[in-house]
Design a protein around this motif. Structure first.
Motif, short mmCIF file in Angstrom:
data_model
loop_
_atom_site.label_atom_id
_atom_site.label_comp_id
_atom_site.label_asym_id
_atom_site.label_seq_id
_atom_site.Cartn_x
_atom_site.Cartn_y
_atom_site.Cartn_z
N SER A 1 0.83 -1.21 0.00
CA SER A 1 0.00 0.00 0.00
C SER A 1 0.87 1.26 0.00
O SER A 1 1.99 1.27 0.53
CB SER A 1 -0.91 0.01 1.23
N SER A 2 0.29 2.31 -0.57
CA SER A 2 0.93 3.63 -0.52
C SER A 2 0.03 4.65 0.18
O SER A 2 0.32 5.85 0.16
CB SER A 2 1.27 4.11 -1.93
N ALA A 3 -1.06 4.17 0.79
CA ALA A 3 -2.00 5.06 1.48
C ALA A 3 -1.39 5.54 2.80
O ALA A 3 -0.79 4.76 3.55
CB ALA A 3 -3.32 4.34 1.73
N LEU B 1 13.10 19.79 2.51
CA LEU B 1 12.78 18.46 3.04
C LEU B 1 13.21 17.38 2.06
O LEU B 1 12.86 17.43 0.89
CB LEU B 1 11.27 18.37 3.31
N ASP B 2 13.97 16.44 2.59
CA ASP B 2 14.36 15.26 1.80
C ASP B 2 13.39 14.12 2.10
O ASP B 2 13.15 13.81 3.27
CB ASP B 2 15.78 14.82 2.16
N LEU B 3 12.84 13.50 1.05
CA LEU B 3 11.95 12.36 1.20
C LEU B 3 12.55 11.17 0.43
O LEU B 3 12.91 11.30 -0.74
CB LEU B 3 10.56 12.67 0.65
N THR B 4 12.62 10.04 1.12
CA THR B 4 13.18 8.84 0.50
C THR B 4 12.23 7.66 0.71
O THR B 4 11.85 7.37 1.86
CB THR B 4 14.55 8.50 1.10
N GLY B 5 11.82 7.02 -0.39
CA GLY B 5 10.86 5.92 -0.31
C GLY B 5 11.54 4.56 -0.36
O GLY B 5 12.55 4.37 -1.04
N TYR B 6 10.94 3.59 0.39
CA TYR B 6 11.48 2.22 0.44
C TYR B 6 10.33 1.23 0.40
O TYR B 6 9.17 1.56 0.67
CB TYR B 6 12.28 2.00 1.73
N ALA B 7 10.71 -0.03 0.12
CA ALA B 7 9.76 -1.15 0.17
C ALA B 7 10.45 -2.31 0.88
O ALA B 7 11.68 -2.32 1.02
CB ALA B 7 9.33 -1.54 -1.24
N ARG C 1 11.34 -6.51 1.28
CA ARG C 1 12.02 -7.39 0.33
C ARG C 1 11.11 -8.45 -0.29
O ARG C 1 11.56 -9.28 -1.07
CB ARG C 1 13.21 -8.06 1.01
N ARG C 2 9.84 -8.42 0.04
CA ARG C 2 8.92 -9.36 -0.60
C ARG C 2 8.51 -8.81 -1.97
O ARG C 2 8.28 -7.63 -2.12
CB ARG C 2 7.70 -9.56 0.29
N GLY C 3 8.37 -9.69 -2.94
CA GLY C 3 8.02 -9.26 -4.30
C GLY C 3 9.27 -9.00 -5.11
O GLY C 3 10.39 -8.96 -4.61
N ASP C 4 9.05 -8.80 -6.44
CA ASP C 4 10.21 -8.59 -7.31
C ASP C 4 10.70 -7.15 -7.21
O ASP C 4 10.01 -6.25 -6.72
CB ASP C 4 9.89 -8.98 -8.75
N SER C 5 11.89 -6.93 -7.70
CA SER C 5 12.54 -5.63 -7.53
C SER C 5 11.83 -4.51 -8.28
O SER C 5 11.75 -3.37 -7.78
CB SER C 5 14.00 -5.73 -8.00
N ASP C 6 11.30 -4.81 -9.49
CA ASP C 6 10.61 -3.76 -10.24
C ASP C 6 9.35 -3.28 -9.50
O ASP C 6 9.06 -2.08 -9.44
CB ASP C 6 10.23 -4.26 -11.64
N TYR C 7 8.60 -4.26 -8.98
CA TYR C 7 7.38 -3.91 -8.23
C TYR C 7 7.74 -3.09 -7.00
O TYR C 7 7.09 -2.07 -6.69
CB TYR C 7 6.64 -5.19 -7.84
N ASN C 8 8.77 -3.54 -6.27
CA ASN C 8 9.17 -2.82 -5.06
C ASN C 8 9.66 -1.39 -5.37
O ASN C 8 9.38 -0.45 -4.62
CB ASN C 8 10.26 -3.59 -4.33
N GLN C 9 10.34 -1.23 -6.50
CA GLN C 9 10.81 0.10 -6.88
C GLN C 9 9.64 1.01 -7.19
O GLN C 9 9.58 2.17 -6.74
CB GLN C 9 11.73 -0.01 -8.11
N LEU D 1 6.60 0.67 -6.12
CA LEU D 1 5.84 0.92 -4.90
C LEU D 1 6.51 1.99 -4.04
O LEU D 1 5.83 2.88 -3.48
CB LEU D 1 5.70 -0.39 -4.10
N SER D 2 7.83 1.95 -3.94
CA SER D 2 8.54 2.97 -3.15
C SER D 2 8.38 4.35 -3.78
O SER D 2 8.23 5.36 -3.07
CB SER D 2 10.02 2.60 -3.02
N GLU D 3 8.36 4.42 -5.11
CA GLU D 3 8.16 5.69 -5.79
C GLU D 3 6.75 6.22 -5.55
O GLU D 3 6.54 7.43 -5.36
CB GLU D 3 8.42 5.53 -7.29
N GLN D 4 5.76 5.31 -5.55
CA GLN D 4 4.38 5.72 -5.32
C GLN D 4 4.21 6.24 -3.89
O GLN D 4 3.48 7.21 -3.65
CB GLN D 4 3.44 4.54 -5.58
N ARG D 5 4.87 5.62 -2.95
CA ARG D 5 4.80 6.07 -1.55
C ARG D 5 5.39 7.48 -1.39
O ARG D 5 4.82 8.33 -0.70
CB ARG D 5 5.52 5.08 -0.65
#
Length: 249
Positions: free
Chosen positions: A140-142, A166-172, A174-182, A184-188
């Motif tokens: 989720s990104s909510a 302000l610096d903002l850094t998104g993470y996900a 380690r479950r799921g593949d790397s593209d999906y996690n990337q 998702l972190s961008e969406q967050r």
């Protein structure tokens, strides 16, 4: 009898001339001179009517004193008017002084309140500068209500200090593949950025990036660690430090 009257008039004339000359020497102002002449002439007339030539001489002296008294009364009245004016000026100055004292007190109170607010602001900024994480549910990104309140505090702090960025850094996790996690972190990061912009923070004061699952907090993967890896990290910085940090990312 005629000789007696003539002699009396001559004496009166000589006396009046001497007295007028002395008074003119002592009083140089036109007002005092006029007062003495009025008094003298008034005294002569009254004295002559009452007591003849001798009465005229006595009346002349009495009239002089009368004229002098009238002049003194006018001077006293003038001084009283001047004194009343000075008292009014003094009362006005006292009122202005009281107003200045009241303004000074209000200024000191405002300064104390400002100092208190600045101290509270500095404490808040110190707390936020240590780092703030917005955590997310799996996949989720909510933004959850609890973290929305924290973001409100960040937006308020930035409104008080326009020099901050302000610096903002998104993470996900380690479950799921790397593209999906990337993605998702961008969406967050995008969600947090949008929320802050809606709270009045200028977009050019926000610097953001995302790393997917490439920067976990711990080496061991488990349920608890995955929770802390699903995050957007926020860090307040000054404008100069932010510019220096971004090229290296």
């Amino acid at each position: 009898m005629k000789k007696h009257i003539i002699a009396s008039l001559v004496i009166a004339s000589i006396t009046l001339s001497s007295y007028a000359s002395a008074e003119e020497t002592l009083e140089n102002t036109e007002r005092s001179h006029n007062e003495e002449l009025i008094g003298l002439s008034s005294g002569i007339v009254v004295g002559a009517v009452v007591g003849g030539p001798v009465g005229a001489i006595i009346g002349a002296f009495a009239g002089s004193l009368l004229g002098k008294s009238v002049g003194d009364d006018d001077e006293i009245k003038s001084q009283q008017v001047m004194l009343e004016n000075k008292q009014e000026e003094l009362a006005s100055l006292n009122e202005e002084n009281e107003s200045l004292i009241a303004l000074s007190t209000q200024y000191e109170d405002a300064q104390q309140q400002l100092t208190t607010l600045k101290m509270a602001q500095e404490r808040k900024l110190t707390e936020l500068a240590l780092g703030l994480n917005v955590q997310f549910k799996t996949g989720s990104s909510a933004i959850e209500p609890h973290f929305a309140q924290q973001l409100d505090d960040v937006a308020y702090a930035m409104s008080l200090s326009p020099e901050l960025t302000l610096d903002l850094t998104g993470y996900a996790d380690r479950r799921g593949d790397s593209d999906y996690n990337q993605a998702l972190s961008e969406q967050r990061v995008a969600e947090v950025t949008s929320y802050l912009v809606n709270q009045g923070v200028a977009n050019d004061r926000l610097h953001y990036q995302a790393y997917g699952a490439t920067s976990p907090l711990t080496a061991e993967q488990n349920f608890e660690n995955d929770f802390f890896d699903r995050r957007v990290t926020l860090k307040l910085q000054t404008h100069d430090s932010s510019l220096a940090a971004n090229p290296a990312r």
